[in-house]
Scaffold this motif. Structure first.
Motif, PDB file in Angstrom:
ATOM      1  N   TYR A 113       1.127  -1.112  -0.203  1.00  0.00           N
ATOM      2  CA  TYR A 113       0.062   0.237  -0.105  1.00  0.00           C
ATOM      3  C   TYR A 113       1.434   1.805  -0.016  1.00  0.00           C
ATOM      4  O   TYR A 113       0.037   1.349  -0.612  1.00  0.00           O
ATOM      5  CB  TYR A 113      -1.523  -0.316   1.546  1.00  0.00           C
TER       6      TYR A 113
ATOM      7  N   ALA B 225       3.063   1.778  -2.775  1.00  0.00           N
ATOM      8  CA  ALA B 225       1.907   2.332  -4.617  1.00  0.00           C
ATOM      9  C   ALA B 225       1.352   3.671  -4.612  1.00  0.00           C
ATOM     10  O   ALA B 225       1.573   3.709  -5.472  1.00  0.00           O
ATOM     11  CB  ALA B 225       0.756   1.131  -4.473  1.00  0.00           C
ATOM     12  N   ARG B 226       1.456   3.602  -2.930  1.00  0.00           N
ATOM     13  CA  ARG B 226       0.730   5.272  -2.722  1.00  0.00           C
ATOM     14  C   ARG B 226       1.977   6.903  -2.485  1.00  0.00           C
ATOM     15  O   ARG B 226       1.693   7.616  -3.256  1.00  0.00           O
ATOM     16  CB  ARG B 226      -0.200   4.771  -1.769  1.00  0.00           C
TER      17      ARG B 226
ATOM     18  N   ALA C   9       4.832   8.663  -2.998  1.00  0.00           N
ATOM     19  CA  ALA C   9       5.597   9.074  -4.036  1.00  0.00           C
ATOM     20  C   ALA C   9       6.663   9.497  -3.497  1.00  0.00           C
ATOM     21  O   ALA C   9       6.771  11.002  -3.942  1.00  0.00           O
ATOM     22  CB  ALA C   9       5.090   9.571  -5.769  1.00  0.00           C
TER      23      ALA C   9
ATOM     24  N   SER D 270      10.593   5.219  -1.665  1.00  0.00           N
ATOM     25  CA  SER D 270       9.368   4.041  -2.051  1.00  0.00           C
ATOM     26  C   SER D 270       9.955   3.247  -2.733  1.00  0.00           C
ATOM     27  O   SER D 270       9.708   1.612  -3.095  1.00  0.00           O
ATOM     28  CB  SER D 270       7.947   4.626  -2.136  1.00  0.00           C
ATOM     29  N   ARG D 271      10.469   3.291  -4.034  1.00  0.00           N
ATOM     30  CA  ARG D 271      11.036   3.233  -5.091  1.00  0.00           C
ATOM     31  C   ARG D 271      12.420   2.085  -4.940  1.00  0.00           C
ATOM     32  O   ARG D 271      12.402   1.297  -5.382  1.00  0.00           O
ATOM     33  CB  ARG D 271      11.707   4.047  -6.139  1.00  0.00           C
TER      34      ARG D 271
ATOM     35  N   TYR E 111      10.445  -1.421  -2.989  1.00  0.00           N
ATOM     36  CA  TYR E 111      10.313  -1.677  -4.055  1.00  0.00           C
ATOM     37  C   TYR E 111      10.899  -2.345  -4.519  1.00  0.00           C
ATOM     38  O   TYR E 111      10.837  -3.532  -5.060  1.00  0.00           O
ATOM     39  CB  TYR E 111       9.488  -0.892  -5.377  1.00  0.00           C
TER      40      TYR E 111
ATOM     41  N   VAL F 125       1.313  -4.546  -5.838  1.00  0.00           N
ATOM     42  CA  VAL F 125       1.705  -2.861  -6.204  1.00  0.00           C
ATOM     43  C   VAL F 125       0.949  -2.739  -7.369  1.00  0.00           C
ATOM     44  O   VAL F 125       0.725  -1.898  -7.643  1.00  0.00           O
ATOM     45  CB  VAL F 125       3.141  -2.878  -6.487  1.00  0.00           C
ATOM     46  N   GLY F 126       0.907  -3.833  -8.737  1.00  0.00           N
ATOM     47  CA  GLY F 126       1.095  -3.166  -9.982  1.00  0.00           C
ATOM     48  C   GLY F 126      -0.660  -3.502  -9.803  1.00  0.00           C
ATOM     49  O   GLY F 126      -1.298  -2.351 -10.320  1.00  0.00           O
TER      50      GLY F 126
ATOM     51  N   ARG G 199      -1.219   0.247  -7.948  1.00  0.00           N
ATOM     52  CA  ARG G 199      -1.000   1.482  -8.791  1.00  0.00           C
ATOM     53  C   ARG G 199      -2.647   1.385  -9.686  1.00  0.00           C
ATOM     54  O   ARG G 199      -2.305   2.701 -10.435  1.00  0.00           O
ATOM     55  CB  ARG G 199       0.151   1.289  -9.727  1.00  0.00           C
TER      56      ARG G 199
ATOM     57  N   ARG H  77      -6.955   6.861  -6.678  1.00  0.00           N
ATOM     58  CA  ARG H  77      -7.825   6.790  -5.184  1.00  0.00           C
ATOM     59  C   ARG H  77      -8.103   7.973  -4.705  1.00  0.00           C
ATOM     60  O   ARG H  77      -8.679   8.863  -3.372  1.00  0.00           O
ATOM     61  CB  ARG H  77      -6.407   8.126  -5.465  1.00  0.00           C
TER      62      ARG H  77
END
Length: 273
Positions: free
Chosen positions: A91, A94-95, A97, A101-102, A105, A156-157, A160, A164
Protein backbone atom coordinates in the motif's frame (compact mmCIF):
# COMPACT_ATOMS: atom_id res chain seq x y z
CA UNK A 1 -28.60 -14.61 -34.00
CA UNK A 2 -25.10 -16.14 -33.94
CA UNK A 3 -24.28 -18.11 -37.10
CA UNK A 4 -22.36 -21.37 -36.82
CA UNK A 5 -19.25 -20.92 -38.97
CA UNK A 6 -16.13 -22.89 -39.76
CA UNK A 7 -14.22 -20.77 -37.29
CA UNK A 8 -16.65 -21.75 -34.53
CA UNK A 9 -16.20 -25.42 -35.41
CA UNK A 10 -12.42 -25.03 -35.37
CA UNK A 11 -12.54 -23.37 -31.94
CA UNK A 12 -14.77 -26.12 -30.57
CA UNK A 13 -12.43 -28.83 -31.90
CA UNK A 14 -9.45 -27.01 -30.42
CA UNK A 15 -11.17 -26.79 -27.01
CA UNK A 16 -12.08 -30.49 -27.15
CA UNK A 17 -8.48 -31.37 -27.99
CA UNK A 18 -7.21 -29.20 -25.13
CA UNK A 19 -9.66 -30.86 -22.74
CA UNK A 20 -8.46 -34.30 -23.80
CA UNK A 21 -4.81 -33.32 -23.30
CA UNK A 22 -5.55 -32.01 -19.80
CA UNK A 23 -7.93 -34.82 -18.87
CA UNK A 24 -5.79 -37.73 -20.04
CA UNK A 25 -3.23 -37.54 -17.16
CA UNK A 26 -6.10 -37.25 -14.68
CA UNK A 27 -7.70 -40.36 -16.17
CA UNK A 28 -4.44 -42.32 -15.86
CA UNK A 29 -3.99 -41.09 -12.28
CA UNK A 30 -7.43 -42.17 -11.12
CA UNK A 31 -7.35 -45.36 -13.20
CA UNK A 32 -4.13 -46.58 -11.55
CA UNK A 33 -5.20 -45.39 -8.10
CA UNK A 34 -8.18 -47.78 -8.09
CA UNK A 35 -6.38 -50.67 -9.83
CA UNK A 36 -5.39 -53.79 -7.85
CA UNK A 37 -1.67 -54.51 -7.64
CA UNK A 38 -2.22 -57.83 -9.39
CA UNK A 39 -3.50 -56.08 -12.52
CA UNK A 40 -0.48 -55.53 -14.81
CA UNK A 41 -2.36 -54.38 -17.90
CA UNK A 42 -1.62 -51.12 -19.70
CA UNK A 43 -2.19 -47.92 -17.67
CA UNK A 44 -4.42 -46.67 -20.48
CA UNK A 45 -6.81 -49.60 -20.41
CA UNK A 46 -9.74 -49.16 -18.00
CA UNK A 47 -9.55 -51.06 -14.72
CA UNK A 48 -12.00 -53.94 -14.78
CA UNK A 49 -12.06 -54.55 -10.99
CA UNK A 50 -11.64 -51.18 -9.25
CA UNK A 51 -10.84 -51.20 -5.54
CA UNK A 52 -10.37 -48.65 -2.76
CA UNK A 53 -7.83 -50.77 -0.88
CA UNK A 54 -4.99 -48.70 -2.34
CA UNK A 55 -6.26 -45.60 -0.55
CA UNK A 56 -6.50 -47.44 2.77
CA UNK A 57 -3.02 -48.92 2.44
CA UNK A 58 -1.51 -45.61 1.33
CA UNK A 59 -3.14 -43.79 4.24
CA UNK A 60 -1.84 -46.29 6.78
CA UNK A 61 1.62 -47.08 5.37
CA UNK A 62 2.51 -43.50 4.52
CA UNK A 63 1.05 -41.92 7.69
CA UNK A 64 -0.82 -39.55 5.40
CA UNK A 65 -3.08 -38.30 8.18
CA UNK A 66 -0.25 -36.49 9.96
CA UNK A 67 1.28 -35.37 6.67
CA UNK A 68 -2.04 -33.92 5.52
CA UNK A 69 -2.46 -32.05 8.82
CA UNK A 70 1.07 -30.63 8.54
CA UNK A 71 0.51 -29.52 4.96
CA UNK A 72 -2.75 -27.80 5.90
CA UNK A 73 -1.13 -26.09 8.90
CA UNK A 74 1.87 -24.87 6.92
CA UNK A 75 -0.15 -23.74 3.90
CA UNK A 76 -2.90 -21.91 5.80
CA UNK A 77 -0.56 -20.11 8.22
CA UNK A 78 1.93 -19.19 5.50
CA UNK A 79 -0.67 -17.87 3.08
CA UNK A 80 -2.41 -15.78 5.76
CA UNK A 81 0.90 -14.21 6.84
CA UNK A 82 2.03 -13.60 3.26
CA UNK A 83 -1.23 -11.91 2.24
CA UNK A 84 -1.35 -9.74 5.37
CA UNK A 85 2.28 -8.61 5.18
CA UNK A 86 2.30 -8.13 1.41
CA UNK A 87 -0.89 -6.08 1.23
CA UNK A 88 0.23 -3.80 4.06
CA UNK A 89 3.69 -3.39 2.54
CA UNK A 90 2.41 -2.79 -0.99
CA UNK A 91 0.00 0.00 0.00
CA UNK A 92 2.60 2.66 0.89
CA UNK A 93 4.91 1.44 -1.88
CA UNK A 94 2.18 2.07 -4.45
CA UNK A 95 0.84 5.32 -3.00
CA UNK A 96 3.92 7.18 -1.72
CA UNK A 97 5.91 8.92 -4.47
CA UNK A 98 9.30 9.15 -2.80
CA UNK A 99 12.79 7.83 -3.42
CA UNK A 100 12.68 5.51 -0.43
CA UNK A 101 9.45 3.98 -1.75
CA UNK A 102 10.96 3.21 -5.15
CA UNK A 103 14.16 1.89 -3.57
CA UNK A 104 12.23 -0.36 -1.19
CA UNK A 105 10.09 -1.67 -4.03
CA UNK A 106 13.18 -2.50 -6.08
CA UNK A 107 14.57 -4.32 -3.05
CA UNK A 108 11.44 -6.46 -2.92
CA UNK A 109 11.78 -7.16 -6.65
CA UNK A 110 15.35 -8.31 -6.05
CA UNK A 111 13.86 -11.26 -4.18
CA UNK A 112 12.22 -12.41 -7.42
CA UNK A 113 15.53 -12.75 -9.24
CA UNK A 114 17.75 -14.27 -6.55
CA UNK A 115 17.21 -18.06 -6.24
CA UNK A 116 16.48 -19.07 -2.67
CA UNK A 117 18.95 -21.96 -3.02
CA UNK A 118 21.74 -19.39 -2.57
CA UNK A 119 20.60 -18.89 1.01
CA UNK A 120 19.72 -22.52 1.72
CA UNK A 121 22.71 -23.16 3.99
CA UNK A 122 22.51 -19.88 6.02
CA UNK A 123 18.75 -20.31 6.43
CA UNK A 124 19.22 -23.90 7.57
CA UNK A 125 21.76 -22.79 10.18
CA UNK A 126 19.41 -20.02 11.32
CA UNK A 127 16.52 -22.45 11.74
CA UNK A 128 18.83 -24.79 13.67
CA UNK A 129 19.97 -22.01 16.01
CA UNK A 130 16.33 -21.04 16.61
CA UNK A 131 15.43 -24.64 17.44
CA UNK A 132 12.83 -24.85 14.67
CA UNK A 133 14.29 -27.72 12.66
CA UNK A 134 11.93 -30.68 12.47
CA UNK A 135 8.85 -28.54 13.14
CA UNK A 136 6.25 -27.14 10.71
CA UNK A 137 6.94 -23.63 12.02
CA UNK A 138 10.30 -23.62 10.23
CA UNK A 139 8.38 -24.01 6.96
CA UNK A 140 5.88 -21.29 7.92
CA UNK A 141 8.71 -18.87 8.64
CA UNK A 142 10.51 -19.80 5.42
CA UNK A 143 7.47 -19.49 3.14
CA UNK A 144 6.35 -16.27 4.83
CA UNK A 145 9.58 -14.67 3.65
CA UNK A 146 9.97 -16.46 0.33
CA UNK A 147 6.55 -15.63 -1.12
CA UNK A 148 6.36 -11.98 -0.02
CA UNK A 149 8.35 -10.41 -2.92
CA UNK A 150 6.17 -12.00 -5.59
CA UNK A 151 2.95 -11.14 -3.72
CA UNK A 152 4.07 -7.53 -3.15
CA UNK A 153 4.74 -7.29 -6.88
CA UNK A 154 1.15 -8.40 -7.61
CA UNK A 155 -0.38 -6.01 -5.06
CA UNK A 156 1.65 -2.97 -6.14
CA UNK A 157 0.74 -3.45 -9.79
CA UNK A 158 -2.94 -3.72 -8.90
CA UNK A 159 -2.91 -0.77 -6.47
CA UNK A 160 -1.30 1.54 -9.00
CA UNK A 161 -4.24 0.92 -11.33
CA UNK A 162 -6.83 1.79 -8.65
CA UNK A 163 -8.14 5.38 -8.46
CA UNK A 164 -7.42 7.28 -5.23
CA UNK A 165 -10.77 9.10 -5.04
CA UNK A 166 -12.33 6.86 -2.38
CA UNK A 167 -9.17 6.92 -0.25
CA UNK A 168 -8.94 10.70 -0.40
CA UNK A 169 -12.61 10.99 0.57
CA UNK A 170 -12.05 8.69 3.56
CA UNK A 171 -9.03 10.72 4.69
CA UNK A 172 -11.02 13.96 4.40
CA UNK A 173 -13.76 12.40 6.55
CA UNK A 174 -11.22 11.78 9.32
CA UNK A 175 -9.95 8.25 8.67
CA UNK A 176 -6.33 7.47 9.39
CA UNK A 177 -4.30 5.91 6.55
CA UNK A 178 -4.59 2.51 8.25
CA UNK A 179 -8.36 2.87 8.64
CA UNK A 180 -8.66 3.99 5.02
CA UNK A 181 -6.70 0.94 3.92
CA UNK A 182 -8.79 -1.43 6.03
CA UNK A 183 -12.25 -0.09 5.21
CA UNK A 184 -11.79 1.31 1.69
CA UNK A 185 -8.77 -0.15 -0.09
CA UNK A 186 -8.79 -3.71 1.22
CA UNK A 187 -12.29 -4.55 -0.12
CA UNK A 188 -11.20 -3.32 -3.55
CA UNK A 189 -8.20 -5.66 -3.41
CA UNK A 190 -10.37 -8.79 -3.40
CA UNK A 191 -9.61 -9.75 -7.03
CA UNK A 192 -5.83 -9.66 -6.64
CA UNK A 193 -6.06 -11.16 -3.14
CA UNK A 194 -7.86 -14.22 -4.50
CA UNK A 195 -5.30 -14.50 -7.30
CA UNK A 196 -2.39 -14.29 -4.85
CA UNK A 197 -4.11 -16.76 -2.52
CA UNK A 198 -4.42 -19.39 -5.25
CA UNK A 199 -0.88 -18.96 -6.57
CA UNK A 200 0.70 -19.06 -3.12
CA UNK A 201 -1.41 -22.01 -1.97
CA UNK A 202 -0.43 -24.13 -4.97
CA UNK A 203 3.26 -23.21 -4.64
CA UNK A 204 3.44 -23.99 -0.92
CA UNK A 205 1.28 -27.13 -1.03
CA UNK A 206 3.33 -28.73 -3.81
CA UNK A 207 6.81 -27.78 -2.55
CA UNK A 208 9.03 -30.80 -1.94
CA UNK A 209 12.59 -29.55 -1.42
CA UNK A 210 12.02 -27.28 1.58
CA UNK A 211 10.08 -29.78 3.75
CA UNK A 212 12.63 -32.44 2.85
CA UNK A 213 15.41 -30.14 4.06
CA UNK A 214 13.88 -28.72 7.24
CA UNK A 215 11.90 -31.77 8.41
CA UNK A 216 14.55 -34.36 7.61
CA UNK A 217 15.18 -36.77 10.47
CA UNK A 218 11.91 -36.01 12.26
CA UNK A 219 8.53 -37.69 12.37
CA UNK A 220 6.97 -34.57 10.83
CA UNK A 221 6.43 -34.53 7.07
CA UNK A 222 4.23 -32.93 4.44
CA UNK A 223 2.26 -34.62 1.69
CA UNK A 224 4.91 -34.41 -1.08
CA UNK A 225 7.58 -35.88 1.23
CA UNK A 226 5.21 -38.59 2.47
CA UNK A 227 4.34 -39.58 -1.12
CA UNK A 228 8.03 -39.74 -2.04
CA UNK A 229 8.46 -42.26 0.78
CA UNK A 230 6.61 -44.85 -1.29
CA UNK A 231 9.44 -44.87 -3.85
CA UNK A 232 11.91 -47.59 -2.83
CA UNK A 233 15.37 -48.40 -4.11
CA UNK A 234 14.34 -51.76 -5.54
CA UNK A 235 10.53 -51.93 -5.36
CA UNK A 236 7.99 -49.16 -6.03
CA UNK A 237 4.27 -49.67 -5.60
CA UNK A 238 2.89 -47.25 -8.15
CA UNK A 239 -0.73 -48.00 -7.26
CA UNK A 240 -0.16 -46.69 -3.73
CA UNK A 241 1.69 -43.66 -5.09
CA UNK A 242 -1.20 -42.74 -7.37
CA UNK A 243 -3.70 -43.30 -4.57
CA UNK A 244 -1.66 -41.02 -2.31
CA UNK A 245 -1.55 -38.41 -5.08
CA UNK A 246 -5.34 -38.47 -5.33
CA UNK A 247 -5.59 -37.96 -1.57
CA UNK A 248 -3.16 -35.05 -1.82
CA UNK A 249 -5.14 -33.41 -4.61
CA UNK A 250 -8.55 -33.68 -2.92
CA UNK A 251 -8.12 -30.79 -0.38
CA UNK A 252 -7.07 -28.39 -3.14
CA UNK A 253 -9.98 -29.47 -5.33
CA UNK A 254 -12.38 -29.07 -2.41
CA UNK A 255 -11.21 -25.51 -1.80
CA UNK A 256 -11.50 -24.75 -5.50
CA UNK A 257 -15.07 -26.04 -5.79
CA UNK A 258 -16.13 -24.16 -2.65
CA UNK A 259 -14.57 -20.90 -3.87
CA UNK A 260 -14.98 -21.47 -7.60
CA UNK A 261 -16.90 -18.28 -8.35
CA UNK A 262 -14.62 -16.08 -6.25
CA UNK A 263 -11.51 -17.65 -7.79
CA UNK A 264 -12.70 -17.13 -11.38
CA UNK A 265 -13.78 -13.55 -10.66
CA UNK A 266 -10.54 -12.97 -8.80
CA UNK A 267 -8.38 -14.15 -11.67
CA UNK A 268 -10.40 -12.12 -14.16
CA UNK A 269 -10.23 -8.98 -12.05
CA UNK A 270 -6.60 -9.51 -11.11
CA UNK A 271 -5.53 -9.95 -14.72
CA UNK A 272 -7.54 -6.89 -15.78
CA UNK A 273 -5.87 -4.83 -13.08
Amino acid sequence: MIRYRRRTLALELAMIAAALVVGFPVYVLVNLAVRPASDTSSPISPTTSPTLDNFTQAWQQGALGGALANSLLVTVCSVVIVLAVSSLAAYPLARVAARWSRGTYLTFLLGLFLPFQLAALPLYQTMRDMGLLGTPWALVLFYSGLQVPFTVFLYVGFLRALPRDFEDAALIDGCTPLQGFRHVVLPMLKPITVTALVLNTVAIWNDFFTPLLYLNGSAQQTMPVAIAGFVGQYVTDWNLIFAALVISILPVLLVYFLLQRSIINGFAGGLRG
